[in-house]
Design a protein around this motif. Structure first.
Motif, short mmCIF file in Angstrom:
data_model
loop_
_atom_site.label_atom_id
_atom_site.label_comp_id
_atom_site.label_asym_id
_atom_site.label_seq_id
_atom_site.Cartn_x
_atom_site.Cartn_y
_atom_site.Cartn_z
N LEU A 308 0.83 -1.21 0.00
CA LEU A 308 0.00 0.00 0.00
C LEU A 308 0.86 1.25 0.00
CD1 LEU A 308 -2.73 -1.08 2.57
CD2 LEU A 308 -3.07 -0.73 0.12
N ARG A 309 1.96 1.22 0.76
CA ARG A 309 2.86 2.37 0.80
C ARG A 309 3.41 2.66 -0.60
NH1 ARG A 309 7.84 3.56 0.48
NH2 ARG A 309 8.52 1.38 0.25
N LYS A 310 3.79 1.60 -1.30
CA LYS A 310 4.34 1.76 -2.65
C LYS A 310 3.26 2.23 -3.63
CE LYS A 310 8.22 -1.47 -2.50
NZ LYS A 310 8.85 -2.64 -3.17
N LEU A 311 2.06 1.68 -3.52
CA LEU A 311 0.97 2.12 -4.39
C LEU A 311 0.69 3.60 -4.20
CD1 LEU A 311 -1.72 -0.74 -4.17
CD2 LEU A 311 -0.38 -0.11 -6.18
N LYS A 312 0.65 4.03 -2.94
CA LYS A 312 0.38 5.44 -2.64
C LYS A 312 1.49 6.33 -3.19
CE LYS A 312 -0.92 8.48 1.19
NZ LYS A 312 -1.15 8.55 2.66
N ALA A 313 2.74 5.91 -3.02
CA ALA A 313 3.87 6.68 -3.53
C ALA A 313 3.84 6.80 -5.05
CB ALA A 313 5.18 6.04 -3.08
N ALA A 314 3.26 5.78 -5.71
CA ALA A 314 3.18 5.77 -7.17
C ALA A 314 1.95 6.51 -7.67
CB ALA A 314 3.18 4.35 -7.69
N GLY A 315 1.14 7.06 -6.75
CA GLY A 315 0.01 7.89 -7.14
C GLY A 315 -1.35 7.25 -7.11
N ASP A 316 -1.48 6.05 -6.51
CA ASP A 316 -2.79 5.39 -6.44
C ASP A 316 -3.63 6.03 -5.34
OD1 ASP A 316 -4.95 3.70 -6.54
OD2 ASP A 316 -3.95 2.03 -5.56
N ALA A 317 -4.70 6.72 -5.74
CA ALA A 317 -5.55 7.43 -4.78
C ALA A 317 -6.30 6.48 -3.85
CB ALA A 317 -6.54 8.32 -5.52
N ALA A 318 -6.49 5.23 -4.27
CA ALA A 318 -7.24 4.27 -3.45
C ALA A 318 -6.38 3.68 -2.34
CB ALA A 318 -7.79 3.15 -4.32
N ALA A 319 -5.07 3.79 -2.45
CA ALA A 319 -4.18 3.20 -1.45
C ALA A 319 -4.09 4.11 -0.23
CB ALA A 319 -2.80 2.97 -2.05
N THR A 320 -4.53 3.60 0.91
CA THR A 320 -4.52 4.39 2.14
C THR A 320 -3.91 3.56 3.27
OG1 THR A 320 -6.76 3.62 2.70
CG2 THR A 320 -6.59 5.69 1.49
N GLU A 321 -3.49 4.27 4.31
CA GLU A 321 -2.98 3.56 5.48
C GLU A 321 -4.13 2.86 6.19
OE1 GLU A 321 -0.79 6.12 8.03
OE2 GLU A 321 0.64 6.74 6.47
N VAL A 322 -3.83 1.75 6.80
CA VAL A 322 -4.87 0.98 7.49
C VAL A 322 -4.54 0.88 8.97
CG1 VAL A 322 -5.52 -0.37 5.47
CG2 VAL A 322 -3.67 -1.18 6.92
N ALA A 323 -5.60 0.66 9.75
CA ALA A 323 -5.43 0.53 11.20
C ALA A 323 -4.89 -0.86 11.54
CB ALA A 323 -6.77 0.76 11.90
N GLU A 324 -4.17 -0.95 12.62
CA GLU A 324 -3.67 -2.24 13.10
C GLU A 324 -4.83 -3.21 13.32
OE1 GLU A 324 -0.68 -4.92 14.43
OE2 GLU A 324 -0.43 -2.93 13.55
N SER A 325 -5.96 -2.66 13.78
CA SER A 325 -7.12 -3.50 14.09
C SER A 325 -7.78 -4.07 12.85
CB SER A 325 -8.16 -2.69 14.88
OG SER A 325 -8.59 -1.56 14.14
N PHE A 326 -7.40 -3.59 11.66
CA PHE A 326 -7.98 -4.12 10.42
C PHE A 326 -7.56 -5.57 10.19
CE2 PHE A 326 -7.48 -4.50 5.65
CZ PHE A 326 -8.84 -4.64 5.38
N PHE A 327 -6.38 -5.94 10.66
CA PHE A 327 -5.84 -7.28 10.41
C PHE A 327 -6.30 -8.24 11.50
CE2 PHE A 327 -2.92 -4.22 8.53
CZ PHE A 327 -2.85 -4.69 7.22
N TYR A 328 -7.09 -9.24 11.10
CA TYR A 328 -7.59 -10.24 12.03
C TYR A 328 -6.43 -11.09 12.54
CZ TYR A 328 -10.21 -14.35 13.65
OH TYR A 328 -10.72 -15.38 14.41
N ASN A 329 -6.35 -11.25 13.85
CA ASN A 329 -5.22 -11.97 14.43
C ASN A 329 -5.59 -13.33 14.99
OD1 ASN A 329 -6.60 -11.39 16.75
ND2 ASN A 329 -5.12 -9.91 17.55
N GLY A 330 -6.77 -13.84 14.61
CA GLY A 330 -7.16 -15.17 15.05
C GLY A 330 -7.92 -15.21 16.35
N SER A 331 -8.21 -14.04 16.90
CA SER A 331 -8.99 -13.98 18.13
C SER A 331 -10.03 -12.89 17.98
CB SER A 331 -8.10 -13.66 19.34
OG SER A 331 -7.52 -12.38 19.20
N LYS A 332 -10.94 -12.85 18.92
CA LYS A 332 -11.99 -11.83 18.86
C LYS A 332 -11.42 -10.44 19.09
CE LYS A 332 -15.77 -14.84 20.33
NZ LYS A 332 -16.86 -15.04 21.32
#
Length: 332
Positions: A308-332
């Protein structure tokens, strides 16, 4: 005039209602799983073929790529899909804050190829910068994900300002007119064009290998945070079976007809849907080129953040930073 406006507004309402109904449902006991046609639909063809329900009532829906974003953005959250496959940049832009949806994992790892005339130079990591400089490249879906990834590569190799890009439809690609030197094209269209002997084309490069040894994350699976909270066992079972679903695709006992029938049976409007695959273009080679493989969010987190960092640097408007909580870690 008033009557015309009334009819027009009614038609708009009906169209929007259909788009949203294609994704979520009114039955609160039904788990809806939505995905765009093409490689993402392959990732769950086994489940659709076998009506896999994981102990719940599950409804699979295959929609057009232009409709998939609407499957997670309805203001009426009951109409949104419980699980949904999205392009990674779209997923991160729409639901990357991790409040309503969480990413379970990556389902496809790149299906973009570079086609060229049979006598063109093949493109590798060693020669890409030198060979692509000064060239004219046609890109299928230039404003969307394919264009974003190719621009990322040009940026990575330091040749962003040395290549001319043009939008092109897959059906317009020919290696004989000389107007364009290379073409960026996804599967299955890549194999179809190269397989047409009259076009005198070949696969000259692979965006996945040009990006890195393991390719890049292309489509990801997200699930409603509420479903994860309320039925973690379902989520666990679903994720566990994703690997088997990928293996099933490449098994010699799984025919193209079985896969295509399974997917087509889950179009909301089959009579008016042009399938991405048919028995002519869905070969084992094409399936392999679609890079269907499930890897969990915990495993791919750093890779996705970097992509995503590379996409954003290359000009992709859809590429944004994401929250740590976005990634499911196998628990609730």
């Amino acid at each position: 005039m008033k009557r015309f406006l009334t009819v027009f507004l009614c038609l708009i309402t009906l169209c929007l209602s259909f788009a949203f109904s294609a994704c979520g449902g009114g039955d609160k006991d039904t788990i809806t799983v939505c995905m765009p046609d093409g490689a993402p639909a392959l990732s769950m063809a086994k489940f659709m073929s076998e009506d896999t329900d994981f102990g719940r009532k599950v409804e699979y829906r295959v929609v057009g790529s232009s409709e998939i974003a609407s499957c997670v953005t309805s203001l009426d959250e009951t109409k949104n899909a419980d699980l949904c496959v999205l392009p990674v940049n779209t997923a991160c832009k729409l639901v990357g804050d991790g409040t309503k949806y969480k990413m379970l994992g990556t389902v496809t790892h790149g299906n973009l190829f570079i086609a060229a005339a049979a006598d063109a130079q093949d493109l590798t990591r060693d020669n890409f910068a030198e060979e692509i400089a000064g060239k004219k490249v046609g890109v299928v879906n230039l404003p969307a994900f394919p264009g974003a990834v190719f621009k990322l590569l040009l940026s990575d190799y330091g040749v962003s300002d040395k290549v001319t890009l043009s939008p092109v439809a897959a059906t317009e690609i020919s290696g004989t007119d000389g107007a364009l030197d290379y073409f960026v094209i996804p599967e299955p269209a890549a194999s179809l064009r190269v397989g047409n002997a009259n076009l005198k084309l070949k696969i000259a490069g692979n965006l996945q290998s040009l990006y890195g040894e393991d390719g890049y994350p292309q489509a990801v699976l997200v699930a409603k945070a509420s479903l994860i909270e309320n039925d973690g066992k379902f989520i666990s079972k679903f994720m566990e079976e994703m690997t088997a679903a990928a293996d099933w695709l490449t098994d010699e006992g799984t025919s193209a007809s079985t896969i295509i029938t399974a997917i087509a049976a889950h179009y909301p409007d089959p009579e008016n849907t042009a399938p991405a695959f048919n028995e002519k273009n869905l070969t084992k080679t094409v399936i392999a080129n679609c890079a269907v493989k499930f890897t969990g969010a915990e495993t791919d987190k750093d890779k996705i953040i970097e992509f995503l960092r590379k996409l954003k640097a290359a000009g992709d408007a859809a590429a944004t930073e994401v929250a740590e909580s976005f990634f499911y870690n196998g628990s609730k």
